[in-house]
Design a protein around this motif. Structure first.
Motif, mmCIF file in Angstrom:
data_model
loop_
_atom_site.group_PDB
_atom_site.id
_atom_site.type_symbol
_atom_site.label_atom_id
_atom_site.label_comp_id
_atom_site.label_asym_id
_atom_site.label_seq_id
_atom_site.Cartn_x
_atom_site.Cartn_y
_atom_site.Cartn_z
ATOM 1 N N LEU A 204 1.029 -1.239 -0.048
ATOM 2 C CA LEU A 204 -0.070 -0.034 0.206
ATOM 3 C C LEU A 204 0.882 1.167 -0.021
ATOM 4 C CD1 LEU A 204 -3.104 0.926 -0.241
ATOM 5 C CD2 LEU A 204 -2.908 0.914 2.640
ATOM 6 N N HIS A 205 1.838 1.394 0.640
ATOM 7 C CA HIS A 205 2.951 2.312 0.715
ATOM 8 C C HIS A 205 3.566 2.468 -0.557
ATOM 9 C CE1 HIS A 205 6.853 4.193 1.317
ATOM 10 N NE2 HIS A 205 5.993 5.041 2.273
ATOM 11 N N ASP A 206 4.073 1.552 -1.359
ATOM 12 C CA ASP A 206 4.512 1.493 -2.581
ATOM 13 C C ASP A 206 3.469 1.976 -3.404
ATOM 14 O OD1 ASP A 206 6.510 0.869 -4.817
ATOM 15 O OD2 ASP A 206 5.145 -0.847 -5.377
ATOM 16 N N PHE A 207 2.238 1.624 -3.498
ATOM 17 C CA PHE A 207 0.790 2.179 -4.426
ATOM 18 C C PHE A 207 0.894 3.805 -4.079
ATOM 19 C CE2 PHE A 207 -3.392 3.604 -4.131
ATOM 20 C CZ PHE A 207 -3.635 3.426 -5.237
ATOM 21 N N ALA A 208 0.946 4.034 -2.835
ATOM 22 C CA ALA A 208 0.791 5.491 -2.571
ATOM 23 C C ALA A 208 1.964 6.346 -3.107
ATOM 24 C CB ALA A 208 0.701 5.556 -0.894
ATOM 25 N N ILE A 220 -3.075 -4.894 -9.438
ATOM 26 C CA ILE A 220 -3.859 -5.057 -8.067
ATOM 27 C C ILE A 220 -3.961 -6.272 -7.579
ATOM 28 C CG2 ILE A 220 -5.845 -5.635 -9.693
ATOM 29 C CD1 ILE A 220 -7.623 -3.945 -7.891
ATOM 30 N N ASP A 221 -3.551 -7.497 -8.343
ATOM 31 C CA ASP A 221 -3.450 -8.959 -7.759
ATOM 32 C C ASP A 221 -2.270 -8.869 -6.638
ATOM 33 O OD1 ASP A 221 -1.509 -8.893 -9.609
ATOM 34 O OD2 ASP A 221 -2.349 -10.441 -10.981
ATOM 35 N N ASN A 222 -1.323 -8.046 -6.806
ATOM 36 C CA ASN A 222 -0.444 -8.373 -5.671
ATOM 37 C C ASN A 222 -0.680 -7.981 -4.158
ATOM 38 O OD1 ASN A 222 1.581 -8.466 -7.689
ATOM 39 N ND2 ASN A 222 2.176 -6.332 -7.661
ATOM 40 N N PHE A 223 -2.053 -7.534 -4.136
ATOM 41 C CA PHE A 223 -2.624 -7.481 -2.558
ATOM 42 C C PHE A 223 -3.219 -8.843 -2.233
ATOM 43 C CE2 PHE A 223 -3.247 -3.155 -4.460
ATOM 44 C CZ PHE A 223 -2.560 -2.221 -3.691
ATOM 45 N N SER A 232 -7.111 -2.344 0.837
ATOM 46 C CA SER A 232 -6.091 -1.782 -0.371
ATOM 47 C C SER A 232 -6.730 -1.824 -1.799
ATOM 48 C CB SER A 232 -4.809 -2.560 -0.116
ATOM 49 O OG SER A 232 -4.623 -2.622 0.953
ATOM 50 N N ARG A 233 -7.371 -2.649 -1.961
ATOM 51 C CA ARG A 233 -7.964 -2.932 -3.280
ATOM 52 C C ARG A 233 -9.167 -1.993 -3.603
ATOM 53 N NH1 ARG A 233 -6.540 -8.407 -3.191
ATOM 54 N NH2 ARG A 233 -8.093 -8.821 -1.580
ATOM 55 N N LEU A 238 -10.710 3.172 -6.036
ATOM 56 C CA LEU A 238 -11.150 4.562 -5.825
ATOM 57 C C LEU A 238 -10.009 5.357 -6.580
ATOM 58 C CD1 LEU A 238 -12.408 4.484 -2.170
ATOM 59 C CD2 LEU A 238 -13.702 4.761 -4.313
ATOM 60 N N TYR A 239 -8.611 5.105 -6.492
ATOM 61 C CA TYR A 239 -7.831 6.167 -7.125
ATOM 62 C C TYR A 239 -7.676 5.815 -8.381
ATOM 63 C CZ TYR A 239 -3.163 7.856 -8.339
ATOM 64 O OH TYR A 239 -2.339 8.419 -9.127
ATOM 65 N N THR A 240 -7.898 4.603 -9.109
ATOM 66 C CA THR A 240 -7.931 4.546 -10.442
ATOM 67 C C THR A 240 -9.207 4.975 -11.104
ATOM 68 O OG1 THR A 240 -8.732 2.290 -10.083
ATOM 69 C CG2 THR A 240 -6.637 2.579 -10.293
ATOM 70 N N GLU A 241 -10.194 4.979 -10.319
ATOM 71 C CA GLU A 241 -11.401 5.634 -10.776
ATOM 72 C C GLU A 241 -11.502 7.316 -11.085
ATOM 73 O OE1 GLU A 241 -14.634 4.142 -8.791
ATOM 74 O OE2 GLU A 241 -14.715 2.111 -9.554
ATOM 75 N N LYS A 242 -10.873 7.732 -9.797
ATOM 76 C CA LYS A 242 -10.779 9.077 -9.860
ATOM 77 C C LYS A 242 -9.857 9.423 -10.676
ATOM 78 C CE LYS A 242 -9.287 12.894 -6.538
ATOM 79 N NZ LYS A 242 -8.848 13.192 -5.225
ATOM 80 N N ASP A 243 -8.503 8.790 -10.921
ATOM 81 C CA ASP A 243 -7.624 9.217 -12.042
ATOM 82 C C ASP A 243 -8.194 9.276 -13.462
ATOM 83 O OD1 ASP A 243 -4.606 9.793 -12.497
ATOM 84 O OD2 ASP A 243 -4.732 7.836 -13.546
#
Length: 497
Positions: A204-208, A220-223, A232-233, A238-243
């Motif tokens: 999650l930190h790496d994603f952020a 996403i399958d790494n989670f 986390s998913r 939410l992030y990908t949809e917002k992006d």
């Protein structure tokens, strides 16, 4: 500071070490507590054995039995136990030794009464753990005293702290092995648990971090498939949809800006073209009229010719204004145009009949090959004007002798038509610009034959308004062809479906 950050423990270890430290503290505290309880329990067992022995000797006394055999039996009895070597002394109430096994136990030490004897005088029995003052080579003794009910004698016993007694009092090694196994098992469990949690947080930190830096996001399958992984998913989604929404908004904004700029550019260009196109017939008309006005002596034939030329320029100006009105109506008032079912065969028959009474500029011949019952969705007047513009375009510019329209194909929704001439065609570089406003391949010739430069744009806008498409292509071996589609009337489309 950078070196500290470089060697900073990750979240998994920072969670594991305090947790394991806390667990070990709890285990050690429990172990110490258990050790003390176990040691106390074992000491109580030894004291209970000594008190039991003293009670039996007192009971034998009260039964008026000979105490010496009883004492000797007790010493013999304990030879194979942890109490091997126990010392027994029996005193009367005056401190005289009556019986004993082993070294007699003194009734006083340096003139002081032993603590177990003091307790026995008060309660009838007493025990203590202390060093022997008689045999300093021994370590510690367990002492016990029991007084008879009549107070005439008391039994004083002592158990040296032998190796056998030490083993009896020692806590079982199995308990320590069990505690150690529990500690190791707890440590392993904590390691894998914190490793899973730490991995979730690290991912999650790496994603952020990557999201903030605009770098490619992890898959996403790494989670992991647990509650934290689900959270986390959800964050990832939410992030990908917002992006995606932001990118879509930016694209739409960019497209809107581009469309606005294009519209402004087209409006400016159209204004310039309209200004230029209007100036030409107006200038011609004014020129002829000024010439007639300033040359009163002009011969009638010449004056009539000038008037005729001015009338032709006026007709061209009227045609230009009509075409501007038509294209403006198509572009800005498309929603207000009423649709109706139009029989294309009847429309083309009327056009063909009208053309027989009109002298075309180059006398081009028009024909049509449309089956009966070919009904399309449109507006009769606009479709009529569209076909006339195609015919005039062929007559003005194709340099051919024939033009016509035919049905190419059809499906359940639409018809596909082709309008073609047998003229010279156009260069390939001009095909994509034929529907641009005021676009002319041969500007001088176009104005000479009376074209306004808006005929083909009107044709395209008419087809588009009624849900169709159109494009131009050269024919083989020569000529130009316009292929366009028109929607079928509803009843006809439903009957074919």
């Amino acid at each position: 500071m950078s070196l500290i950050r470089k060697h900073k423990l990750n979240y998994g270890w920072r969670l594991f070490l305090p947790l394991v430290g806390l667990l070990w503290l709890v285990i050690i505290a429990v172990a110490i507590y258990q050790y003390k309880n176990e040691s106390k329990l074992r000491e109580e067992i030894v004291n209970d054995e000594i008190r039991l022995l003293n009670s039996r000797i007192i009971a034998a006394y009260e039964q008026e039995l000979d105490l010496m055999p009883v004492i000797q039996f007790a010493a013999k009895y304990y030879e194979n136990s942890a109490l091997n070597g126990i010392r027994i002394s029996v005193y009367d109430n005056h401190g005289n030794l009556l019986y004993c096994t082993g070294t007699p136990i003194p009734s006083s030490v340096n003139g002081k009464t032993p603590p177990e004897l003091i307790a026995a005088n008060e309660t009838g029995h007493g025990t203590s753990l202390r060093r022997s003052d008689v045999d300093p080579t021994q370590a510690y003794y367990y002492f016990g005293v029991r007084t008879s009910a009549d107070g005439k004698i008391y039994v004083h016993t002592a158990m040296p702290y032998t190796s056998a007694l030490s083993r009896e009092l020692s806590v079982d090694k199995g308990m320590w092995l069990l505690i150690l196994a529990m500690a190791i098992g707890t440590t392993i469990f904590a390691y894998f648990t914190t490793r899973i949690l730490g991995r979730n947080v690290i991912i999650l930190h790496d994603f952020a971090t990557k999201a903030a830096a605009g770098e490619p996001l992890p898959r996403i399958d790494n989670f992991p498939h647990n509650e934290l992984g689900d959270i986390s998913r959800q964050i990832y989604k939410l992030y990908t949809e917002k992006d995606a929404a932001i990118n879509r908004s930016e694209r739409e904004h960019s497209i809107a800006i581009k469309a606005t700029e294009d519209k402004i550019h087209m409006t400016r260009e159209l204004s310039n073209n309209i200004n230029h196109e209007l100036k030409t017939p107006v200038g011609v008309i004014r020129g002829y009229l000024d010439t007639i006005a300033t040359h009163q002596e002009m011969v009638p034939e010449m004056k009539q010719k000038f008037i005729e030329n001015a009338r032709n320029a006026m007709d061209r100006l009227c045609n230009l204004l009509n075409d501007l009105s038509s294209i403006t109506r198509l572009e800005e008032g498309a929603n207000s145009i009423s649709n109706e079912d139009v029989d294309l065969n009847d429309l083309l028959f009327n056009i063909s009949t009208e053309l027989e009474s009109i002298n075309m500029t180059n006398n081009i011949h028009f024909s049509y090959d449309i089956p009966d019952g070919c009904i399309v969705i449109g507006n009769y007047n606009l479709l009529y004007g569209m076909m006339m513009n195609l015919i005039r375009n062929a007559d003005f510019h194709s340099r051919g002798e024939n033009c016509g329209i035919r049905l190419l194909s059809q499906n359940s929704r639409e018809y596909t038509f082709a309008f073609a001439d047998d003229g010279v065609g156009v260069g390939e570089q001009h095909l994509s610009h034929l529907f641009d406003r005021f676009y002319r391949i041969d500007k001088g010739r176009s104005r000479k034959v009376g074209g306004t430069g808006l005929g083909l744009p009107i044709v395209k806008n008419t087809v588009t308004v009624f849900g169709g498409t159109i494009f131009a292509r050269n024919r083989q071996p020569h000529g130009l062809e316009f292929v366009f589609t028109l929607m079928k009337a509803r009843q006809e489309a439903s009957s074919e479906a």
